[in-house]
Structures are given as C-alpha cells and as structure tokens.
Write a protein that holds these residues in place. Structure first.
Motif, PDB file in Angstrom:
ATOM      1  N   THR A  72       0.814  -1.213   0.000  1.00  0.00           N
ATOM      2  CA  THR A  72       0.000   0.000   0.000  1.00  0.00           C
ATOM      3  C   THR A  72       0.851   1.268   0.000  1.00  0.00           C
ATOM      4  O   THR A  72       0.319   2.374   0.067  1.00  0.00           O
ATOM      5  N   SER A  73       2.174   1.103  -0.039  1.00  0.00           N
ATOM      6  CA  SER A  73       3.131   2.223  -0.019  1.00  0.00           C
ATOM      7  C   SER A  73       3.115   2.999   1.289  1.00  0.00           C
ATOM      8  O   SER A  73       3.623   4.119   1.347  1.00  0.00           O
ATOM      9  N   GLU A  74       2.531   2.415   2.342  1.00  0.00           N
ATOM     10  CA  GLU A  74       2.663   3.015   3.669  1.00  0.00           C
ATOM     11  C   GLU A  74       4.118   2.918   4.116  1.00  0.00           C
ATOM     12  O   GLU A  74       4.602   3.753   4.869  1.00  0.00           O
ATOM     13  N   LEU A  75       4.785   1.863   3.654  1.00  0.00           N
ATOM     14  CA  LEU A  75       6.238   1.768   3.777  1.00  0.00           C
ATOM     15  C   LEU A  75       6.775   1.916   2.356  1.00  0.00           C
ATOM     16  O   LEU A  75       6.818   0.948   1.584  1.00  0.00           O
ATOM     17  N   PRO A  76       7.155   3.123   1.958  1.00  0.00           N
ATOM     18  CA  PRO A  76       7.567   3.357   0.570  1.00  0.00           C
ATOM     19  C   PRO A  76       8.949   2.809   0.261  1.00  0.00           C
ATOM     20  O   PRO A  76       9.774   2.604   1.162  1.00  0.00           O
ATOM     21  N   ASN A 112     -17.707  -3.130 -11.739  1.00  0.00           N
ATOM     22  CA  ASN A 112     -16.436  -2.766 -11.122  1.00  0.00           C
ATOM     23  C   ASN A 112     -16.260  -1.245 -11.130  1.00  0.00           C
ATOM     24  O   ASN A 112     -15.799  -0.651 -10.145  1.00  0.00           O
ATOM     25  N   LEU A 113     -16.649  -0.584 -12.217  1.00  0.00           N
ATOM     26  CA  LEU A 113     -16.542   0.865 -12.306  1.00  0.00           C
ATOM     27  C   LEU A 113     -17.433   1.552 -11.275  1.00  0.00           C
ATOM     28  O   LEU A 113     -17.071   2.595 -10.721  1.00  0.00           O
ATOM     29  N   ASP A 114     -18.586   0.956 -10.999  1.00  0.00           N
ATOM     30  CA  ASP A 114     -19.451   1.505  -9.944  1.00  0.00           C
ATOM     31  C   ASP A 114     -18.752   1.446  -8.590  1.00  0.00           C
ATOM     32  O   ASP A 114     -18.877   2.364  -7.776  1.00  0.00           O
ATOM     33  N   GLU A 115     -18.007   0.360  -8.354  1.00  0.00           N
ATOM     34  CA  GLU A 115     -17.243   0.249  -7.106  1.00  0.00           C
ATOM     35  C   GLU A 115     -16.140   1.300  -7.052  1.00  0.00           C
ATOM     36  O   GLU A 115     -15.819   1.828  -5.986  1.00  0.00           O
ATOM     37  N   HIS A 116     -15.545   1.609  -8.207  1.00  0.00           N
ATOM     38  CA  HIS A 116     -14.508   2.647  -8.277  1.00  0.00           C
ATOM     39  C   HIS A 116     -14.997   3.948  -7.643  1.00  0.00           C
ATOM     40  O   HIS A 116     -14.268   4.618  -6.912  1.00  0.00           O
ATOM     41  N   ARG A 117     -16.243   4.303  -7.965  1.00  0.00           N
ATOM     42  CA  ARG A 117     -16.770   5.602  -7.544  1.00  0.00           C
ATOM     43  C   ARG A 117     -16.893   5.714  -6.031  1.00  0.00           C
ATOM     44  O   ARG A 117     -16.847   6.817  -5.480  1.00  0.00           O
ATOM     45  N   GLU A 118     -17.065   4.573  -5.371  1.00  0.00           N
ATOM     46  CA  GLU A 118     -17.281   4.591  -3.924  1.00  0.00           C
ATOM     47  C   GLU A 118     -15.997   4.347  -3.140  1.00  0.00           C
ATOM     48  O   GLU A 118     -15.998   4.452  -1.914  1.00  0.00           O
ATOM     49  N   ALA A 119     -14.910   4.032  -3.831  1.00  0.00           N
ATOM     50  CA  ALA A 119     -13.696   3.590  -3.138  1.00  0.00           C
ATOM     51  C   ALA A 119     -12.649   4.693  -3.057  1.00  0.00           C
ATOM     52  O   ALA A 119     -12.651   5.656  -3.826  1.00  0.00           O
ATOM     53  N   SER A 120     -11.734   4.512  -2.116  1.00  0.00           N
ATOM     54  CA  SER A 120     -10.590   5.411  -1.978  1.00  0.00           C
ATOM     55  C   SER A 120      -9.439   4.624  -1.373  1.00  0.00           C
ATOM     56  O   SER A 120      -9.618   3.506  -0.885  1.00  0.00           O
ATOM     57  N   GLY A 121      -8.250   5.223  -1.400  1.00  0.00           N
ATOM     58  CA  GLY A 121      -7.088   4.590  -0.780  1.00  0.00           C
ATOM     59  C   GLY A 121      -6.784   3.227  -1.355  1.00  0.00           C
ATOM     60  O   GLY A 121      -6.960   2.978  -2.558  1.00  0.00           O
ATOM     61  N   ASP A 122      -6.352   2.320  -0.476  1.00  0.00           N
ATOM     62  CA  ASP A 122      -5.933   1.010  -0.975  1.00  0.00           C
ATOM     63  C   ASP A 122      -7.103   0.206  -1.515  1.00  0.00           C
ATOM     64  O   ASP A 122      -6.917  -0.638  -2.380  1.00  0.00           O
ATOM     65  N   ARG A 123      -8.301   0.469  -1.022  1.00  0.00           N
ATOM     66  CA  ARG A 123      -9.469  -0.219  -1.566  1.00  0.00           C
ATOM     67  C   ARG A 123      -9.590   0.067  -3.060  1.00  0.00           C
ATOM     68  O   ARG A 123      -9.933  -0.809  -3.854  1.00  0.00           O
ATOM     69  N   PHE A 124      -9.288   1.286  -3.455  1.00  0.00           N
ATOM     70  CA  PHE A 124      -9.341   1.648  -4.870  1.00  0.00           C
ATOM     71  C   PHE A 124      -8.299   0.847  -5.653  1.00  0.00           C
ATOM     72  O   PHE A 124      -8.573   0.371  -6.762  1.00  0.00           O
ATOM     73  N   ARG A 147      -0.608  -4.096  -7.870  1.00  0.00           N
ATOM     74  CA  ARG A 147      -1.257  -3.334  -6.811  1.00  0.00           C
ATOM     75  C   ARG A 147      -0.292  -2.337  -6.169  1.00  0.00           C
ATOM     76  O   ARG A 147      -0.658  -1.185  -5.909  1.00  0.00           O
ATOM     77  N   ARG A 148       0.933  -2.751  -5.945  1.00  0.00           N
ATOM     78  CA  ARG A 148       1.916  -1.853  -5.346  1.00  0.00           C
ATOM     79  C   ARG A 148       2.214  -0.673  -6.275  1.00  0.00           C
ATOM     80  O   ARG A 148       2.335   0.474  -5.824  1.00  0.00           O
ATOM     81  N   MET A 149       2.320  -0.939  -7.558  1.00  0.00           N
ATOM     82  CA  MET A 149       2.587   0.140  -8.507  1.00  0.00           C
ATOM     83  C   MET A 149       1.439   1.144  -8.536  1.00  0.00           C
ATOM     84  O   MET A 149       1.656   2.362  -8.582  1.00  0.00           O
ATOM     85  N   THR A 150       0.198   0.648  -8.484  1.00  0.00           N
ATOM     86  CA  THR A 150      -0.952   1.554  -8.471  1.00  0.00           C
ATOM     87  C   THR A 150      -0.981   2.375  -7.192  1.00  0.00           C
ATOM     88  O   THR A 150      -1.228   3.584  -7.226  1.00  0.00           O
ATOM     89  N   SER A 151      -0.728   1.726  -6.059  1.00  0.00           N
ATOM     90  CA  SER A 151      -0.703   2.448  -4.781  1.00  0.00           C
ATOM     91  C   SER A 151       0.369   3.529  -4.797  1.00  0.00           C
ATOM     92  O   SER A 151       0.143   4.650  -4.321  1.00  0.00           O
ATOM     93  N   ALA A 152       1.544   3.210  -5.340  1.00  0.00           N
ATOM     94  CA  ALA A 152       2.629   4.187  -5.416  1.00  0.00           C
ATOM     95  C   ALA A 152       2.223   5.372  -6.289  1.00  0.00           C
ATOM     96  O   ALA A 152       2.517   6.536  -5.955  1.00  0.00           O
ATOM     97  N   ASP A 198       0.472  11.027  -6.812  1.00  0.00           N
ATOM     98  CA  ASP A 198      -0.470  11.999  -7.354  1.00  0.00           C
ATOM     99  C   ASP A 198      -1.901  11.510  -7.120  1.00  0.00           C
ATOM    100  O   ASP A 198      -2.420  10.713  -7.899  1.00  0.00           O
ATOM    101  N   PRO A 199      -2.562  11.979  -6.055  1.00  0.00           N
ATOM    102  CA  PRO A 199      -3.926  11.533  -5.746  1.00  0.00           C
ATOM    103  C   PRO A 199      -4.910  11.747  -6.894  1.00  0.00           C
ATOM    104  O   PRO A 199      -5.898  11.020  -7.013  1.00  0.00           O
ATOM    105  N   ALA A 200      -4.636  12.718  -7.758  1.00  0.00           N
ATOM    106  CA  ALA A 200      -5.539  12.996  -8.881  1.00  0.00           C
ATOM    107  C   ALA A 200      -5.565  11.870  -9.901  1.00  0.00           C
ATOM    108  O   ALA A 200      -6.459  11.822 -10.757  1.00  0.00           O
ATOM    109  N   VAL A 201      -4.613  10.943  -9.811  1.00  0.00           N
ATOM    110  CA  VAL A 201      -4.555   9.841 -10.780  1.00  0.00           C
ATOM    111  C   VAL A 201      -5.775   8.937 -10.644  1.00  0.00           C
ATOM    112  O   VAL A 201      -6.136   8.226 -11.586  1.00  0.00           O
TER     113      VAL A 201
END
Length: 211
Positions: free
Chosen positions: A21-25, A112-124, A156-161, A166-169
């Motif tokens: 999750t990149s909490e430990l980068p 899955n795209l509907d789930e995208h809209r409700e998710a944030s952080g590592d859940r996303f 998953r690690r690459m996406t989290s990083a 850039d949170p806007a990603v």
C-alpha cells in the motif's frame, strides 16, 4: 514454537501489506525494533518475517542497520507493464470473437466501475487490480490467467505508489477504465490496445513503458 510461528506470520502479513500500500515506501529503512513495537511482538518473529520478505525481494537486510524497502525499479515496472500489454491484449482479441463473452465481461466491468466511484485509498487499488484481472479471466486461457494473477501484488503496489505520488490519478484511472470497457463493448481490440498502452504509461509514468 507455535506462538512464534504465528507471530512471524502475522508480522509478515502486516509488513507486506504496508509495502503493497506504499505506507512503507521504497527506499525507506526500517528496524526490527520499530516493527516489533508497531506489531506488539518480540524481535524474534520480526526477524523471521524480515528474512522471508527479503527472500521474496521486498526488502534488503543490512546487519545492525535494519531493512531497506526495495524501491520499484524502472526496469521492473517496464517489464510488468509490457507483460500486462501482451496478456490483456491477447485476452481481448479472443473475447471480441465471442459476442456472449463481450456482454458478460462488460457487465462485470461496469459493476467494477461503480465500485470505483465509492472507493478510496488502498481499496481503490484493489478494485483497479480486479478490473484488469476480469479482462484476463474472460480470455479463457488458464495459464495466462495464472501468470497474470502472479503479477497481482506488483500491479497493486505500482498503483498504490502512483496514487501516493499523485492523488488525482484516481480520476484518470476511472476515466481510462471506462474507455477500455467501451472499446471491449465495441469489439475493437486495436482501440483497446492503444488505450491500454496510454493508460499504463500515463498512470505509472514509467520511462519507455510499452514501447
């Protein structure tokens, strides 16, 4: 012995999750004592967990100094993205030949795209990983599906990083995924390939990716 093993397994799972999750980068140096305090265990299970994580390539151990979280290297990232382009593109070329497969997959992708809209952080990041996994599974090649699944933690690690950088990603990922689903619905494998290449290169900002 049983308690020590159980504690080591728990520490392994917790530290690996922090890495994914990149909490430990990548590039961070951590100590056994720091993790022992965090996980409320002695240093023995931490040492065992570190050895296992080191063997798997997630960290590099330095005696008396600690453990370095191995960064995501450009070469590794390019190789992962190249593999994704090949496997996902192959899957879609098989899918577009089967109208019933297209309809079923598009329904799953839209959900899955509907789930995208409700998710944030590592859940996303988990949902993002699942979006692409759905495409490969629909291709019907069990060997390629197994290979693609094995890339899941790295993906998953690459996406989290990318999200930490850039949170806007997050917005771009959702829009790109919607366009990818549209290409599949239109049975346009060439367009899917082009969109996927742009999506991966843009989200992960890897020099030379997908060339």
């Amino acid at each position: 012995m049983s308690k020590t093993y159980s504690a080591a397994e728990r520490v392994y799972d917790e530290v690996k999750e922090l890495i994914l999750t990149s909490e430990l980068p990548g590039g961070e140096l951590i100590s056994e004592g720091e993790i022992a305090d965090r996980c409320r265990v002695s240093r023995t299970p931490v040492r065992e967990a570190f050895l296992r994580l080191s063997a798997e390539g997630w960290m590099r151990l330095y005696p008396k100094r600690g453990a370095l979280i191995v960064p995501i290297g450009d070469r590794e990232s390019r190789e992962v993205l190249d593999a994704r382009l090949l496997v996902e593109g192959h899957a879609v070329r098989g899918i577009v030949e089967r109208p019933e497969a297209i309809a079923e997959l598009v329904r799953a992708l839209r959900a899955n795209l509907d789930e995208h809209r409700e998710a944030s952080g590592d859940r996303f990041a988990v949902i993002d990983t699942r979006f692409h996994q759905l495409i490969v599974e629909a291709g019907g090649n069990s060997l390629l599906t197994g290979f693609y699944t094995s890339l899941g933690e790295r993906r998953r690690r690459m996406t989290s990083a990318s999200m930490h950088r850039d949170p806007a990603v997050v917005g771009r990922i959702h829009d790109d995924h919607s366009a990818l689903a549209d290409a599949i619905e239109a049975a346009d494998a060439d367009r899917f390939d082009a969109l996927l290449r742009a999506h991966l290169a843009g989200v992960h900002e890897i020099p030379g990716a997908g060339r």
